[in-house]
Design a protein around this motif. Structure first.
Motif, mmCIF file in Angstrom:
data_model
loop_
_atom_site.group_PDB
_atom_site.id
_atom_site.type_symbol
_atom_site.label_atom_id
_atom_site.label_comp_id
_atom_site.label_asym_id
_atom_site.label_seq_id
_atom_site.Cartn_x
_atom_site.Cartn_y
_atom_site.Cartn_z
ATOM 1 N N THR A 12 45.196 46.628 29.219
ATOM 2 C CA THR A 12 44.816 45.521 30.086
ATOM 3 C C THR A 12 46.030 44.954 30.821
ATOM 4 O O THR A 12 45.930 44.558 31.980
ATOM 5 N N SER A 13 47.178 44.926 30.170
ATOM 6 C CA SER A 13 48.377 44.357 30.798
ATOM 7 C C SER A 13 48.764 45.130 32.068
ATOM 8 O O SER A 13 49.214 44.533 33.045
ATOM 9 N N THR A 14 48.566 46.437 32.075
ATOM 10 C CA THR A 14 48.862 47.229 33.277
ATOM 11 C C THR A 14 47.975 46.771 34.423
ATOM 12 O O THR A 14 48.444 46.581 35.547
ATOM 13 N N ARG A 15 46.708 46.564 34.140
ATOM 14 C CA ARG A 15 45.764 46.105 35.172
ATOM 15 C C ARG A 15 46.158 44.716 35.672
ATOM 16 O O ARG A 15 46.105 44.437 36.860
ATOM 17 N N VAL A 16 46.567 43.838 34.764
ATOM 18 C CA VAL A 16 46.956 42.485 35.161
ATOM 19 C C VAL A 16 48.152 42.542 36.106
ATOM 20 O O VAL A 16 48.165 41.888 37.152
ATOM 21 N N TRP A 17 49.170 43.338 35.766
ATOM 22 C CA TRP A 17 50.362 43.426 36.614
ATOM 23 C C TRP A 17 50.045 44.052 37.977
ATOM 24 O O TRP A 17 50.529 43.593 39.001
ATOM 25 N N PHE A 18 49.235 45.091 37.991
ATOM 26 C CA PHE A 18 48.820 45.690 39.266
ATOM 27 C C PHE A 18 48.037 44.671 40.105
ATOM 28 O O PHE A 18 48.215 44.578 41.319
ATOM 29 N N SER A 19 47.164 43.913 39.450
ATOM 30 C CA SER A 19 46.363 42.922 40.162
ATOM 31 C C SER A 19 47.234 41.815 40.740
ATOM 32 O O SER A 19 47.041 41.399 41.888
ATOM 33 N N LEU A 20 48.194 41.337 39.954
ATOM 34 C CA LEU A 20 49.095 40.297 40.451
ATOM 35 C C LEU A 20 49.934 40.801 41.620
ATOM 36 O O LEU A 20 50.060 40.123 42.646
ATOM 37 N N ALA A 21 50.497 41.988 41.468
ATOM 38 C CA ALA A 21 51.311 42.556 42.554
ATOM 39 C C ALA A 21 50.453 42.789 43.797
ATOM 40 O O ALA A 21 50.866 42.470 44.922
ATOM 41 N N GLY A 22 49.270 43.315 43.620
ATOM 42 C CA GLY A 22 48.370 43.541 44.749
ATOM 43 C C GLY A 22 47.963 42.244 45.419
ATOM 44 O O GLY A 22 47.888 42.158 46.649
ATOM 45 N N GLY A 23 47.702 41.216 44.627
ATOM 46 C CA GLY A 23 47.349 39.915 45.182
ATOM 47 C C GLY A 23 48.475 39.312 46.002
ATOM 48 O O GLY A 23 48.251 38.765 47.091
ATOM 49 N N VAL A 24 49.703 39.438 45.494
ATOM 50 C CA VAL A 24 50.858 38.923 46.233
ATOM 51 C C VAL A 24 51.029 39.678 47.546
ATOM 52 O O VAL A 24 51.217 39.076 48.610
ATOM 53 N N LEU A 25 50.949 41.009 47.484
ATOM 54 C CA LEU A 25 51.075 41.807 48.710
ATOM 55 C C LEU A 25 49.955 41.498 49.699
ATOM 56 O O LEU A 25 50.193 41.395 50.905
ATOM 57 N N ALA A 26 48.737 41.334 49.194
ATOM 58 C CA ALA A 26 47.607 41.018 50.074
ATOM 59 C C ALA A 26 47.801 39.660 50.733
ATOM 60 O O ALA A 26 47.515 39.492 51.934
ATOM 61 N N MET A 27 48.303 38.690 49.990
ATOM 62 C CA MET A 27 48.507 37.360 50.560
ATOM 63 C C MET A 27 49.627 37.377 51.596
ATOM 64 O O MET A 27 49.507 36.749 52.655
ATOM 65 N N ILE A 28 50.694 38.103 51.322
ATOM 66 C CA ILE A 28 51.774 38.228 52.311
ATOM 67 C C ILE A 28 51.230 38.883 53.582
ATOM 68 O O ILE A 28 51.481 38.422 54.691
ATOM 69 N N GLY A 29 50.466 39.943 53.414
ATOM 70 C CA GLY A 29 49.867 40.623 54.566
ATOM 71 C C GLY A 29 48.915 39.725 55.329
ATOM 72 O O GLY A 29 48.910 39.718 56.567
ATOM 73 N N ALA A 30 48.113 38.942 54.617
ATOM 74 C CA ALA A 30 47.175 38.044 55.286
ATOM 75 C C ALA A 30 47.912 36.984 56.090
ATOM 76 O O ALA A 30 47.517 36.647 57.209
ATOM 77 N N ARG A 31 48.992 36.478 55.546
ATOM 78 C CA ARG A 31 49.766 35.475 56.285
ATOM 79 C C ARG A 31 50.461 36.113 57.495
ATOM 80 O O ARG A 31 50.534 35.524 58.557
ATOM 81 N N MET A 32 50.946 37.335 57.326
ATOM 82 C CA MET A 32 51.588 38.027 58.453
ATOM 83 C C MET A 32 50.562 38.333 59.557
ATOM 84 O O MET A 32 50.885 38.292 60.737
ATOM 85 N N ALA A 33 49.336 38.630 59.149
ATOM 86 C CA ALA A 33 48.275 38.954 60.112
ATOM 87 C C ALA A 33 47.652 37.698 60.716
ATOM 88 O O ALA A 33 46.804 37.797 61.594
ATOM 89 N N GLY A 34 48.071 36.546 60.240
ATOM 90 C CA GLY A 34 47.516 35.303 60.765
ATOM 91 C C GLY A 34 46.128 35.000 60.245
ATOM 92 O O GLY A 34 45.388 34.235 60.837
ATOM 93 N N GLY A 35 45.768 35.603 59.124
ATOM 94 C CA GLY A 35 44.464 35.336 58.526
ATOM 95 C C GLY A 35 44.056 36.445 57.583
ATOM 96 O O GLY A 35 44.665 37.512 57.534
ATOM 97 N N CYS A 36 43.017 36.168 56.840
ATOM 98 C CA CYS A 36 42.518 37.092 55.828
ATOM 99 C C CYS A 36 41.364 37.928 56.390
ATOM 100 O O CYS A 36 40.889 37.674 57.491
ATOM 101 N N PRO A 37 40.896 38.907 55.623
ATOM 102 C CA PRO A 37 39.765 39.701 56.106
ATOM 103 C C PRO A 37 38.526 38.873 56.444
ATOM 104 O O PRO A 37 37.833 39.176 57.411
ATOM 105 N N SER A 38 38.249 37.828 55.671
ATOM 106 C CA SER A 38 37.069 37.025 56.015
ATOM 107 C C SER A 38 37.300 36.243 57.299
ATOM 108 O O SER A 38 36.390 36.103 58.126
ATOM 109 N N GLY A 39 38.493 35.737 57.488
ATOM 110 C CA GLY A 39 38.791 34.995 58.711
ATOM 111 C C GLY A 39 38.742 35.881 59.941
ATOM 112 O O GLY A 39 38.081 35.571 60.933
#
Length: 183
Positions: free
Chosen positions: A112-139
């Motif tokens: 489970t810890s591997t999944r948690v770390w992948f999820s956290l890293a993916g979430g951080v990367l997704a948020m950085i990308g969303a801010r760089m893109a000026g919004g998220c996929p829903s926006g």
């Protein structure tokens, strides 16, 4: 009245469009969620006495990325997505808990810890990308595309390409697809 599964995307797509139209027309607000997270992060950091006023990111747009605007409609929208998804799953009888998806276990093991770390890293990367893109996929995908925004059309295409590339890098060619199952 029970609606056939094949008609549900059309009905709920139309209802989402009507809700977006009402939100824009009545409140002047379009859908989006990604700005809530820097606001929440700034609130968390400010609780520890850190002054963010000297950081350029938090001075942009007269401080709209700071916790000063909390609580607001967007925070409630984000919370409503989670609550609505939970209620929908419970009411439809499709709610299920799953420690780790079988596809994940097959590829990365059952830690489970591997999944948690992948999820956290993916979430951080997704948020950085969303801010760089000026919004998220829903926006971009709902609000921006509904306004035929060129930047939103490009962003949505990039979100899809990024998702496909990431899935291929992480999972390769899925064995579930080869067995005739859904991915």
């Amino acid at each position: 009245m029970k609606l056939e599964a094949r008609y549900r995307p059309y009905l709920f797509g139309a209802l989402s469009g009507l809700l977006l139209t009402a939100s824009a027309g009545i409140a002047g607000q379009f859908f989006g969620t990604s700005t809530t997270f820097p606001r929440a992060a700034s609130l968390f950091v400010q609780m520890f006495g850190v002054d963010l006023s000297q950081i350029e990111f938090y001075a942009v747009r007269e401080g709209t990325f700071t916790a000063a605007v909390f609580p607001n409609w967007q925070l409630l929208f984000v919370l409503g997505i989670g609550v609505g998804a939970f209620l929908s799953a419970r009411l439809s009888g499709s709610f299920a808990t799953e420690k780790l998806p079988p596809m994940w276990v097959e590829r990365f093991g059952s830690k489970t810890s591997t999944r948690v770390w992948f999820s956290l890293a993916g979430g951080v990367l997704a948020m950085i990308g969303a801010r760089m893109a000026g919004g998220c996929p829903s926006g971009h995908g709902v609000s921006g595309v509904s306004q035929l925004g060129v930047s939103s059309l490009i962003a949505v295409a990039m979100f899809f390409i990024g998702g496909i590339v990431t899935a291929r890098l992480l999972y390769g060619r899925s064995t579930q697809t080869e067995k005739g199952g859904e991915v």
